[in-house]
Every structure is written in structure tokens, then in C-alpha cells.
Design a protein around this motif. Structure first.
Motif, mmCIF file in Angstrom:
data_model
loop_
_atom_site.group_PDB
_atom_site.id
_atom_site.type_symbol
_atom_site.label_atom_id
_atom_site.label_comp_id
_atom_site.label_asym_id
_atom_site.label_seq_id
_atom_site.Cartn_x
_atom_site.Cartn_y
_atom_site.Cartn_z
ATOM 1 N N ILE A 64 -14.801 -35.912 54.172
ATOM 2 C CA ILE A 64 -13.590 -35.196 53.755
ATOM 3 C C ILE A 64 -13.955 -34.425 52.490
ATOM 4 O O ILE A 64 -14.601 -34.981 51.598
ATOM 5 C CB ILE A 64 -12.457 -36.185 53.417
ATOM 6 C CG1 ILE A 64 -12.044 -36.964 54.665
ATOM 7 C CG2 ILE A 64 -11.263 -35.452 52.791
ATOM 8 C CD1 ILE A 64 -11.108 -38.122 54.364
ATOM 9 N N TRP A 65 -13.560 -33.184 52.414
ATOM 10 C CA TRP A 65 -13.692 -32.433 51.157
ATOM 11 C C TRP A 65 -12.411 -32.651 50.375
ATOM 12 O O TRP A 65 -11.332 -32.235 50.808
ATOM 13 C CB TRP A 65 -13.923 -30.941 51.432
ATOM 14 C CG TRP A 65 -15.308 -30.687 51.951
ATOM 15 C CD1 TRP A 65 -15.722 -30.770 53.255
ATOM 16 C CD2 TRP A 65 -16.469 -30.367 51.173
ATOM 17 N NE1 TRP A 65 -17.075 -30.525 53.319
ATOM 18 C CE2 TRP A 65 -17.556 -30.259 52.059
ATOM 19 C CE3 TRP A 65 -16.704 -30.148 49.811
ATOM 20 C CZ2 TRP A 65 -18.852 -29.955 51.631
ATOM 21 C CZ3 TRP A 65 -17.986 -29.834 49.388
ATOM 22 C CH2 TRP A 65 -19.040 -29.747 50.293
ATOM 23 N N LEU A 66 -12.510 -33.310 49.249
ATOM 24 C CA LEU A 66 -11.344 -33.544 48.400
ATOM 25 C C LEU A 66 -11.016 -32.246 47.657
ATOM 26 O O LEU A 66 -11.832 -31.321 47.632
ATOM 27 C CB LEU A 66 -11.661 -34.670 47.408
ATOM 28 C CG LEU A 66 -12.014 -36.015 48.064
ATOM 29 C CD1 LEU A 66 -12.363 -37.054 47.000
ATOM 30 C CD2 LEU A 66 -10.868 -36.512 48.916
ATOM 31 N N PRO A 67 -9.825 -32.178 47.028
ATOM 32 C CA PRO A 67 -9.446 -30.916 46.360
ATOM 33 C C PRO A 67 -10.526 -30.399 45.402
ATOM 34 O O PRO A 67 -10.802 -29.192 45.381
ATOM 35 C CB PRO A 67 -8.176 -31.304 45.593
ATOM 36 C CG PRO A 67 -7.588 -32.411 46.404
ATOM 37 C CD PRO A 67 -8.745 -33.183 46.979
ATOM 38 N N MET A 68 -11.165 -31.308 44.663
ATOM 39 C CA MET A 68 -12.192 -30.874 43.707
ATOM 40 C C MET A 68 -13.386 -30.241 44.435
ATOM 41 O O MET A 68 -13.928 -29.232 44.003
ATOM 42 C CB MET A 68 -12.647 -32.088 42.881
ATOM 43 C CG MET A 68 -13.511 -31.758 41.690
ATOM 44 S SD MET A 68 -12.589 -30.972 40.360
ATOM 45 C CE MET A 68 -11.810 -32.400 39.581
ATOM 46 N N GLY A 69 -13.795 -30.860 45.534
ATOM 47 C CA GLY A 69 -14.952 -30.362 46.284
ATOM 48 C C GLY A 69 -14.631 -29.083 47.045
ATOM 49 O O GLY A 69 -15.462 -28.170 47.130
ATOM 50 N N LEU A 70 -13.415 -29.022 47.580
ATOM 51 C CA LEU A 70 -13.036 -27.858 48.379
ATOM 52 C C LEU A 70 -13.040 -26.583 47.526
ATOM 53 O O LEU A 70 -13.384 -25.500 48.000
ATOM 54 C CB LEU A 70 -11.657 -28.081 49.004
ATOM 55 C CG LEU A 70 -11.266 -27.078 50.085
ATOM 56 C CD1 LEU A 70 -12.252 -27.098 51.241
ATOM 57 C CD2 LEU A 70 -9.858 -27.345 50.603
ATOM 58 N N ARG A 71 -12.685 -26.738 46.243
ATOM 59 C CA ARG A 71 -12.735 -25.567 45.344
ATOM 60 C C ARG A 71 -14.156 -25.004 45.307
ATOM 61 O O ARG A 71 -14.348 -23.785 45.314
ATOM 62 C CB ARG A 71 -12.294 -25.960 43.923
ATOM 63 C CG ARG A 71 -10.839 -26.322 43.812
ATOM 64 C CD ARG A 71 -10.511 -26.777 42.389
ATOM 65 N NE ARG A 71 -10.496 -25.653 41.449
ATOM 66 C CZ ARG A 71 -9.410 -24.960 41.140
ATOM 67 N NH1 ARG A 71 -8.253 -25.261 41.691
ATOM 68 N NH2 ARG A 71 -9.479 -23.968 40.280
ATOM 69 N N VAL A 72 -15.139 -25.898 45.262
ATOM 70 C CA VAL A 72 -16.538 -25.469 45.202
ATOM 71 C C VAL A 72 -16.920 -24.799 46.530
ATOM 72 O O VAL A 72 -17.498 -23.707 46.560
ATOM 73 C CB VAL A 72 -17.471 -26.667 44.919
ATOM 74 C CG1 VAL A 72 -18.922 -26.211 44.843
ATOM 75 C CG2 VAL A 72 -17.062 -27.387 43.635
ATOM 76 N N LEU A 73 -16.561 -25.476 47.616
ATOM 77 C CA LEU A 73 -16.896 -24.945 48.949
ATOM 78 C C LEU A 73 -16.325 -23.542 49.131
ATOM 79 O O LEU A 73 -16.993 -22.633 49.626
ATOM 80 C CB LEU A 73 -16.346 -25.898 50.015
ATOM 81 C CG LEU A 73 -16.787 -25.640 51.444
ATOM 82 C CD1 LEU A 73 -18.264 -25.993 51.623
ATOM 83 C CD2 LEU A 73 -15.966 -26.456 52.447
ATOM 84 N N GLN A 74 -15.086 -23.364 48.686
ATOM 85 C CA GLN A 74 -14.447 -22.053 48.870
ATOM 86 C C GLN A 74 -15.089 -20.982 47.996
ATOM 87 O O GLN A 74 -15.103 -19.804 48.361
ATOM 88 C CB GLN A 74 -12.943 -22.169 48.601
ATOM 89 C CG GLN A 74 -12.259 -22.904 49.762
ATOM 90 C CD GLN A 74 -10.809 -23.267 49.496
ATOM 91 O OE1 GLN A 74 -10.372 -23.301 48.341
ATOM 92 N NE2 GLN A 74 -10.060 -23.566 50.548
ATOM 93 N N LYS A 75 -15.625 -21.398 46.850
ATOM 94 C CA LYS A 75 -16.311 -20.418 45.993
ATOM 95 C C LYS A 75 -17.609 -19.955 46.650
ATOM 96 O O LYS A 75 -17.962 -18.772 46.584
ATOM 97 C CB LYS A 75 -16.581 -21.016 44.614
ATOM 98 C CG LYS A 75 -15.299 -21.140 43.821
ATOM 99 C CD LYS A 75 -15.505 -21.718 42.446
ATOM 100 C CE LYS A 75 -14.137 -21.786 41.773
ATOM 101 N NZ LYS A 75 -14.220 -21.749 40.322
#
Ligand code: ATP
Ligand code: MG
Ligand code: MG
Ligand code: MG
Length: 572
Positions: free
Chosen positions: A41-52
Motif C-alpha cells: 500500500i502506498w500511504l499518503p506520505m509515499g504516494l506524494r513521492v510516487l506522484q512527483k
């Protein structure tokens, strides 16, 4: 963002099943959570990185004119049956049935779907070249999921596919993609190398991988210490692994290698070309009457310079080792022979050829009854490279310097596919003369989620993650750029000042986090270092009395006392 309203899922302890530093830090920093082997699962903190990361990849794809599409992850098996990959792909392909007993697969890649689309939508050479891309989940039932999102079973990939009327056009788009990939990994601030994915891969057909250099990488990269030469050293073990079920007894495999080597030497000697002691493949192609290239044979450990030599040159050399005659080729269903390189096609090894002519036509005999063919075909091997002798300090293949070997993480892979898929799926357009032309294709992958693990492998210290230093701050992939920490204080001015600074930075477009959590400062500092927030600003009443803010950069240990203007200038 206010930290009190954001999921901070940091952990003090290293999870026991996180195996390398990036996977440990990604779990501890609360970027990801594992739900099963290779599934995260990509948590909110990780998803920010992924989206960048996605944003940078998307921009560069758009820059080279690629058009975004979104294909389903679930794909009908018929498409894979058409290209033969339903049987060939092996156990990484997850196959399943729906309620009507129809076969499906979960897409590990999308050549079949996109070729089907191109076959249906593209009519004329005037529409070409055209490139599509998507950023989407892929599923591969990896035999050994490990290293967190680095080798996951479900992961995010950017995959692009280009369609062309001819090889010249394919080569141009391939070049554009190579440049786009170089820009992407440069913008991401990664220490990377583009390497030849197969040293033979020059000339008409090519393949390059992009590797982030890191000791935890699963690939070996051979570099020259004094030129641009760089190639993936494919391990012999990975070859036997690919061959899965029906691999020949070891003894026979050795024969194939030895025989291939002998043939190579023979060709090299006759053409007076030095045989380099490194990763080499000599592949013999034919092409059909309509000009579409077809692979005939491959010899292991040839010299890559041979790949550029055309049939005429061999004829010119006037040696006993001549090309098969037209009759012989015709009998084998082929026309004109030449030596070149291709990838991602079945390979044939003729173990009995004494001359190149035998070798070329022999490949077809091999086809029917020898282990050489079984060996190759059952494995659907895309590359065979014998690398057991490549080691640090060997002379380099391009005649400059000596070889160095380093570990790399494959983050991107570009490929000139030729007509493998378009031919199988009958993807043609009408050419300039009105006759149907089978399109040429390229495919281009980037491991978007893997990039994050690779970036952390390259950028970390004992306190946690340090995000890569990107050429521009806009391209930083840190989840937040700045954290403001109001020190607990009875005075309301601390919270007010911190909030005002937060609002101002936010208004300036800075990715800022106000750490208003009800935690001790030590806990906050540790968390922010673990997550790798590049800039930290502490607001306390003691410093405020002097009109100062305490500033620390994640990459420096020294604190600085700065005025409001100075601190804003630091982070904007
Ligand atoms: P590998 O050699 O690491 O197995 P691959 O050559 O099978 O990768 P490609 O088919 O070239 O992978 O896919 C394009 C990109 O997708 C790779 O360059 C890599 O960055 C990424 N990728 C491949 N497999 C995985 C995986 N299991 N988990 C995360 N990313 C992956
Ligand atoms: Mg793989
Ligand atoms: Mg690979
Ligand atoms: Mg690859």
C-alpha cells in the motif's frame, strides 16, 4: 499540510522482513505498508513521492510527443495467444478465468493490447510515427519478490510504445526516448548510467537499460574506465533460470557454448577482426522478400563489430565462410542473409556448422531436431550472452581502457522491437504506394515505483532518508520540502508566528508541512529526519525574542540562526 491532520505512520523499529536499507526506510518512514509478498500500500506520505516521480516522467513523455492512454490491467488471453506469449511467458504471467470460464491475464506489460489498438485504429502511413504511453500498475508473479517495491509483484510502470513505417523512423524515436530517459533520471538527481542491454545491440536493432548505481543492485554493469562504453553483464545463471523446465543437460549446454564460440572465432579470423574477450553475441539474420528482417541464427561470444558487417562485406572477404546461397536461403524460407543483431526473438544455435553457409542453413535443421533449438525456443530467450569470463580489469571492448564492474538497479529499459508483435497481430497501415506495410515498433519502460527505492539506496544516512539533490527544487521528490516546528510554548506567539510562516510559504507554492503534532520536539526531529524533509525550521520563543529562526538542512549537521527573510530565501 498540517501534520496533525496527516497520517504520520513512522516506526521506531526496523521491520524484520525489510531486507535492504531502502525497504527498511520506506516502511519506517511510513511511505509504504506490505500486505502480502510483493504487494504494497502506498500511504499518503509515499504516494506524494510516487506522484512527483510520475509528474516528471509524464512531462518528459509529453515533451517527445507521446500521447497518454490508459489500458486495462486485465487482458484477454486471446491477445497473448496470438503472439504466442500466453504459453511462452512463463510463471511470471498470472493467468486466470472469469465466471464464464474465459481466460485472462493480469498485464505484466502491454505490447499485445497496444498492438491490438494500433491494428484497429491506425490506417495510413500518414498517421505514423505515433507513440502512446501510460503510467499504470503491472503485475508480475516474481519468483522472489524482495527489496520492498524494488522487486514487487504489483508495481507502477510507465510503458510507452511507438509505431513506425520503417526502421529509420523507429531509430529516430528510439533516440528521442533515449534522450528523454536521460533527462528524466537527470532531473530526478540520480547517479545513473545508460548501458547497452546486449553488447551486440547496435545497428538496426538496439536495446538500452538505465541503471541507478548502487551496491544493492541486482545487475552487473561493465564500464570502460576511459570511454563511454557501458554494458549489462547478464549472468549465466539468469540464462539457465530463464530456460525453466526443459533445459538440456549441463554437458550439452557447454557444447552449445563451445560450438558457438568456435564459429565466432572462425568468422572473426576470416574477416580479420579481433575477438574481444567480453560479452558478445553474433546473430545472423535473414530477411523475407518484403524486407522484413528475420532472425536465422545466433552464435555466442562473437565480436560486436561483426554486427555491423553486412552480407556484402562477408562476400567481399571471399573466404570459405560464405553466406548461404539464395537457393539455400529460399529453401529455408528466407531471402538474402546478413549479420546483425536483434533482441526479443527466438534464437537458434547450430552446433554442427563448419562454414557460415552451413551455419545459416543449418539453423533450420537445428530448428527441427537438435537440442540447440529446443533450448532456445522453449525458453523464449531474448538474449544469450556468455559472460563467465568477463571480469574487472579485462581490456574493453571498444579498444579503450579496461573494464570496471559495478552493481546497478534497472530503472528503465528501451527496446527496438521490430515487427515481432505487429506481424503476429497483423498490424499494418497502407504505405505510400497503397500497399500494406507491417508497422515497426519500439517499447520503452520505466520502473516508476522502483525509482523511489533506488533513489533511497543512493541517498540515506544513519538517521534515515535523504532525497536526491535535483537540479531544480521544483523536481524534488521529497514528500514535503520544508517542515516548520513550533516548539511547545506557553506563549501563543510561537504558534502564531509558525502558522504565519507556514501560510506565507504555502502561498509561494512551497511544499510545506507544519508539524503541529502533540509530540516532544525530539520525536518530531527524528521523524522528519527519517522521512528526509530537506529543510527544517524551528520556531521557539527564545529565538523569536532575538527575531531569529533555527534552520537545519537535512544534509548538513549545523544549525543556523536566520532572520525571517533569510529563512524564506533559503527554502524558496
Ligand atoms: P528486472 O530485470 O529487474 O526483472 P525487467 O527487465 O524484467 O526487470 P522490464 O520488462 O524491462 O523489466 O520492465 C521495465 C521496467 O520495469 C524495468 O526497467 C524496471 O525498472 C521495472 N520493473 C520490472 N520488474 C519490476 C518489479 N518486479 N518491481 C518493480 N519494478 C519492476
Ligand atoms: Mg524481470
Ligand atoms: Mg532486466
Ligand atoms: Mg528490462
Amino acid at each position: 499540510m498540517k501534520a496533525s491532520q496527516f497520517l504520520f505512520a513512522t516506526l521506531k523499529e526496523t521491520p524484520s522482513d525489510a531486507d535492504i536499507v531502502s525497504s527498511q526506510l520506506m516502511v519506517r518512514a511510513g511511505l509504504i505498508r506490505k500486505i502480502a509478498s510483493g504487494l504494497y500500500i502506498w500511504l499518503p506520505m509515499g504516494l506524494r513521492v510516487l506522484q512527483k516521480v510520475e509528474r516528471i516522467v509524464r512531462e518528459e513523455m509529453q515533451n517527445v510527443g507521446a500521447q497518454e492512454v490508459l489500458m486495462p490491467m486485465t487482458q484477454p488471453a486471446e491477445l497473448w495467444q496470438t503472439t504466442g506469449r500466453f504459453d511462452d511467458y512463463g510463471p511470471e504471467l498470472l493467468r486466470f478465468k472469469d465466471r464464464h470460464d474465459r481466460d485472462f491475464v493480469l498485464g505484466p506489460t502491454h505490447e499485445e493490447v497496444i498492438t491490438n489498438l494500433a491494428q484497429g485504429e491506425l490506417r495510413s502511413y500518414k498517421q505514423l510515427p505515433i507513440t502512446f504511453f501510460q503510467i499504470q500498475g503491472k503485475f508480475r508473479d516474481e519468483i522472489r519478490p524482495r527489496f520492498g517495491v524494488m522487486r514487487a509483484r504489483e508495481f507502477t510502470m510507465k510503458d510507452a510504445y511507438s509505431f513506425h513505417v520503417d526502421q529509420v523512423s523507429l531509430a529516430k524515436t528510439y533516440h528521442d526516448m533515449y534522450e528523454a530517459y536521460t533527462r528524466i533520471f537527470t532531473r530526478l538527481g540520480l547517479d545513473f548510467r545508460a548501458v547497452q542491454a546486449d553488447t551486440g545491440s547496435i545497428g538496426g536493432f538496439a536495446s538500452h537499460e538505465f541503471h541507478v548505481l548502487a551496491d544493492s543492485g541486482e545487475d552487473d554493469i561493465a564500464f570502460s574506465d576511459s570511454s563511454d562504453y557501458a554494458a549489462n553483464v547478464e549472468l549465466a545463471e539468469s540464462i539457465s533460470f530463464n530456460m525453466a523446465e526443459r533445459q538440456p543437460p549441463k554437458q550439452e549446454r557447454e557444447d552449445v557454448l563451445t560450438e558457438g564460440m568456435t564459429t565466432c572465432k572462425m568468422v572473426a579470423e576470416h574477416l580479420d577482426i579481433p575477438l574481444a574477450n567480453t560479452v558478445k553475441t553474433l546473430i545472423v539474420h535473414g530477411h523475407k522478400e518484403d524486407g522484413t528482417p528475420q532472425l536465422i541464427a545466433v552464435v555466442l561470444r562473437g565480436d560486436h563489430q561483426l554486427n555491423t558487417i553486412k552480407a556484402e562485406k562477408i562476400e567481399e572477404a571471399n573466404v570459405p565462410l560464405t553466406l548461404a546461397s539464395d537457393e539455400e536461403l529460399k529453401a529455408a524460407g528466407l531471402h538474402k542473409g546478413y549479420i546483425g543483431v536483434d533482441l526479443d526473438m527466438p534464437v537458434f544455435v547450430d552446433r554442427s556448422a563448419a562454414t557460415l553457409s552451413d551455419f545459416v542453413t543449418g539453423a533450420n535443421k537445428v530448428n527441427k531436431h537438435t537440442i540447440g533449438m529446443n533450448w532456445a525456443r522453449d525458453a523464449s530467450i531474448t538474449r544469450i550472452v556468455d559472460v563467465r569470463n568477463v571480469q574487472e580489469g579485462d581490456p574493453s571492448p571498444d579498444g579503450k581502457g579496461t573494464l570496471k564492474i559495478k552493481r546497478g538497479i534497472e530503472v528503465g529499459h528501451i527496446f527496438q522491437l521490430g515487427d515481432k508483435y505487429s506481424q503476429a497481430m497483423n498490424a499494418t497501415v497502407s504505405g505510400e504506394d497503397g500497399k500494406p506495410v507491417t508497422m515497426m515498433m519500439g517499447c520503452y519502460g520505466i520502473g516508476v515505483s522502483r525509482i523511489i527505492a533506488a533513489a533511497i539506496e543512493q541517498n540515506n544516512d544513519e538517521n534515515g532518508i535523504m532525497w536526491p539533490q535535483t537540479p531544480t527544487v521544483e523536481d524534488s521528490i521529497a514528500p514535503f520540502e520544508v517542515a516548520i516546528i513550533p516548539m511547545k510554548s506557553k506563549e501563543e506567539t510561537v504558534m502564531q508566528t509558525a502558522t504565519a510562516l507556514y501560510e506565507e510559504l504555502k502561498a509561494q507554492g512551497v511544499n510545506v508541512l507544519l508539524d503541529d503534532r502533540n509530540e516532544r520536539p525530539g520525536v518530531k526531529f527524528a521523524d522528519l529526519e527519517l522521512i528526509g524533509i530537506p529543510h527544517r525550521i524551528v520556531v521557539s520563543d527564545r529565538n523569536l525574542a532575538e527575531g531569529k529562526f533555527e534552520y537545519v538542512n537535512r544534509r548538513e549537521s549545523e544549525k543556523q540562526m536566520l532572520s525571517r527573510e533569510e529563512v524564506i530565501a533559503k527554502v524558496c
